[in-house]
Design a protein around this motif. Structure first.
Motif, mmCIF file in Angstrom:
data_model
loop_
_atom_site.group_PDB
_atom_site.id
_atom_site.type_symbol
_atom_site.label_atom_id
_atom_site.label_comp_id
_atom_site.label_asym_id
_atom_site.label_seq_id
_atom_site.Cartn_x
_atom_site.Cartn_y
_atom_site.Cartn_z
ATOM 1 N N THR A 1 0.754 -1.260 -0.088
ATOM 2 C CA THR A 1 0.034 -0.039 0.024
ATOM 3 C C THR A 1 0.825 1.280 0.032
ATOM 4 O OG1 THR A 1 -1.604 -1.194 1.223
ATOM 5 C CG2 THR A 1 -1.867 1.136 1.080
ATOM 6 N N ALA A 2 1.875 1.389 0.722
ATOM 7 C CA ALA A 2 2.996 2.522 0.797
ATOM 8 C C ALA A 2 3.341 2.397 -0.658
ATOM 9 C CB ALA A 2 3.845 2.151 1.777
ATOM 10 N N ILE A 3 3.897 1.526 -1.305
ATOM 11 C CA ILE A 3 4.613 1.870 -2.512
ATOM 12 C C ILE A 3 3.520 2.520 -3.629
ATOM 13 C CG2 ILE A 3 5.381 0.561 -4.589
ATOM 14 C CD1 ILE A 3 7.334 0.904 -2.189
ATOM 15 N N VAL A 4 2.341 1.961 -3.524
ATOM 16 C CA VAL A 4 1.314 2.574 -4.278
ATOM 17 C C VAL A 4 0.996 3.897 -4.000
ATOM 18 C CG1 VAL A 4 -1.108 2.066 -5.026
ATOM 19 C CG2 VAL A 4 0.373 0.350 -4.763
ATOM 20 N N TRP A 5 0.872 4.389 -2.770
ATOM 21 C CA TRP A 5 0.585 5.456 -2.507
ATOM 22 C C TRP A 5 1.664 6.517 -2.822
ATOM 23 C CZ3 TRP A 5 -3.217 8.678 -1.134
ATOM 24 C CH2 TRP A 5 -3.127 9.935 -0.613
ATOM 25 N N ALA A 6 2.926 6.241 -2.673
ATOM 26 C CA ALA A 6 4.081 6.973 -2.921
ATOM 27 C C ALA A 6 4.119 7.148 -4.450
ATOM 28 C CB ALA A 6 5.489 6.217 -2.492
ATOM 29 N N VAL A 7 3.783 6.130 -5.284
ATOM 30 C CA VAL A 7 3.795 6.695 -6.743
ATOM 31 C C VAL A 7 2.506 7.334 -7.051
ATOM 32 C CG1 VAL A 7 3.411 5.479 -9.068
ATOM 33 C CG2 VAL A 7 5.088 4.329 -7.314
ATOM 34 N N VAL A 8 1.535 7.314 -6.651
ATOM 35 C CA VAL A 8 0.203 8.019 -6.884
ATOM 36 C C VAL A 8 0.499 9.517 -6.493
ATOM 37 C CG1 VAL A 8 -2.157 8.470 -6.227
ATOM 38 C CG2 VAL A 8 -1.392 6.006 -6.651
ATOM 39 N N VAL A 9 0.999 10.016 -5.397
ATOM 40 C CA VAL A 9 1.420 11.212 -5.060
ATOM 41 C C VAL A 9 2.661 11.765 -5.616
ATOM 42 C CG1 VAL A 9 0.081 10.887 -2.853
ATOM 43 C CG2 VAL A 9 2.506 10.616 -2.996
ATOM 44 N N SER A 10 3.251 10.918 -6.639
ATOM 45 C CA SER A 10 4.353 11.591 -7.200
ATOM 46 C C SER A 10 5.688 11.793 -6.079
ATOM 47 C CB SER A 10 4.396 12.794 -7.779
ATOM 48 O OG SER A 10 3.408 12.007 -9.064
ATOM 49 N N SER A 11 6.033 11.113 -5.053
ATOM 50 C CA SER A 11 6.871 11.502 -4.197
ATOM 51 C C SER A 11 8.320 11.063 -4.594
ATOM 52 C CB SER A 11 6.466 10.500 -2.812
ATOM 53 O OG SER A 11 6.849 9.071 -3.295
ATOM 54 N N TRP A 12 9.093 10.976 -3.528
ATOM 55 C CA TRP A 12 10.540 10.725 -3.964
ATOM 56 C C TRP A 12 10.802 9.589 -4.800
ATOM 57 C CZ3 TRP A 12 12.708 6.405 -2.094
ATOM 58 C CH2 TRP A 12 11.837 5.681 -1.137
ATOM 59 N N LEU A 13 9.933 8.368 -4.418
ATOM 60 C CA LEU A 13 10.298 7.124 -5.289
ATOM 61 C C LEU A 13 9.749 7.621 -6.872
ATOM 62 C CD1 LEU A 13 10.664 4.324 -4.970
ATOM 63 C CD2 LEU A 13 8.102 3.865 -4.783
ATOM 64 N N VAL A 14 9.006 8.458 -7.178
ATOM 65 C CA VAL A 14 8.961 8.702 -8.387
ATOM 66 C C VAL A 14 10.101 9.318 -9.075
ATOM 67 C CG1 VAL A 14 7.412 9.762 -10.422
ATOM 68 C CG2 VAL A 14 6.391 8.445 -8.542
#
Length: 339
Positions: free
Chosen positions: A48-61
């Motif tokens: 869930t954390a990975i999906v949320w990090a990608v959806v909000v265009s965080s540091w992971l993107v």
């Protein structure tokens, strides 16, 4: 001097297989323990954390874009040919055929369908969960990205999560899940983890997936392996149903045993009896067939010695009768002399 032949490693392997029982007396089926539930919950939270990090265009993107611009396939081109073949270990078709062949041999050897049914259930869960996530989020891959720094979500893509990575985790991890000993389970778990890790990093090297796709693929495959004990009762019922169907088909192919026809109520047939009484009749119900077995002759009485038996002339003897012949055991009557 006679010496014994030294067995090779292959001879020892086949000798061990010959001693293997046809069906294990006890199959260790993993249960949904508290430890497994904790791991499942932690993996689900990570997913869930990975999906949320990608959806909000965080540091992971932003990290995804940095790795893409680094272009690993241009930095280390000498390993490109090898990794093109190594990534096949994550393709669903070839890996499913290889693992199914091994598990099919185990099923035939141990006379149980559980290995094949467990593999089928895991691949079905993989197709449903990963496929739904892929088409639901619709993320585009690095080669088809349109806006720099964008998460590329909901644009009709199908790479999030990485199917190669999730398939490698499930397909090779199922061997560890079905291992018969704790030692084999530990070794196979380590081998499957290294293999799936290499497959995921290979897709990043080739530029076919973002790094976040690989992270989500690892989590998706691990969730399926951790959830398999919940489906063990269903797998056991499916195996029992298949074996019952096989037994019914085998019994239906066998030759039917002839059964006597039912006796009709009130239907009688007059059958003459072989006796000295004229026109003697007995009543037999219709449908009752006479036994074709030869009659059994019982002794008429107690055993008597040969000397005590009364000689009996057989009825209908073909020997011609002589009136002058005297029967054995009688004194002949001599004619009286006239005087």
């Amino acid at each position: 001097m006679r010496t014994e032949r030294k067995l090779s490693r292959l001879d020892r392997v086949f000798a061990r297989l010959d001693r293997e029982p046809e069906r294990p007396t006890h199959i260790d089926v993993p249960r949904m323990s508290r430890h497994r539930v904790v791991l499942f919950s932690a993996t689900l939270a990570f997913y869930t954390a990975i999906v949320w990090a990608v959806v909000v265009s965080s540091w992971l993107v932003r990290l995804d874009w940095q790795v893409m611009f680094f272009r690993p396939y241009q930095q280390w081109p000498q390993i490109h040919a090898f990794l093109d073949y190594y990534v096949v270990l994550g393709q669903r078709g070839p890996t499913a055929v290889m693992v199914a062949a091994w598990l099919g041999w185990r099923s035939w050897r141990q006379h149980t369908l559980r290995p094949l049914l467990t593999l089928g259930a895991a691949l079905l869960l993989l197709n449903i969960t990963v496929g739904a996530a892929k088409y639901g989020m619709g993320r585009l891959g690095p080669h088809y990205a349109t806006v720099i720094g964008s998460n590329e979500m909901w644009h009709g893509g199908d790479i999030f999560p990485s199917g190669h990575t999730a398939n490698a985790v499930v397909t090779w991890g199922i061997l560890a899940y079905l291992a018969s000993t704790p030692r084999a389970r530990r070794w196979l778990s380590a081998i499957s983890a290294v293999t799936s890790l290499g497959v995921g990093l290979t897709t990043v090297y080739l530029g076919t997936h973002w790094l976040s796709d690989v992270l989500l693929g690892w989590a998706a495959g691990l969730l399926i392996l951790l959830a398999l004990p919940w489906f063990e009762p269903l797998i056991a019922r499916a195996e029992s149903a298949i074996l019952d169907l096989r037994d019914r088909r085998r019994s239906s192919r066998a030759l039917p045993v002839p059964t006597p026809a039912p006796v009709g109520a009130g239907s009688l047939v007059l059958t003459p009896r072989n006796s000295t009484e004229p026109e003697a009749e007995v009543l037999e119900p219709v449908g009752v067939t006479r036994s074709t077995r030869a009659p059994v002759y019982l002794a008429p009485g107690p055993y008597t010695s040969r000397g005590e038996r009364t000689p009996v002339t057989p009825v209908g003897s073909r020997r011609p009768q002589h009136p002058d012949r005297v029967s054995r055991g009688t004194t002949p009557v001599r004619p009286l002399a006239g005087g």
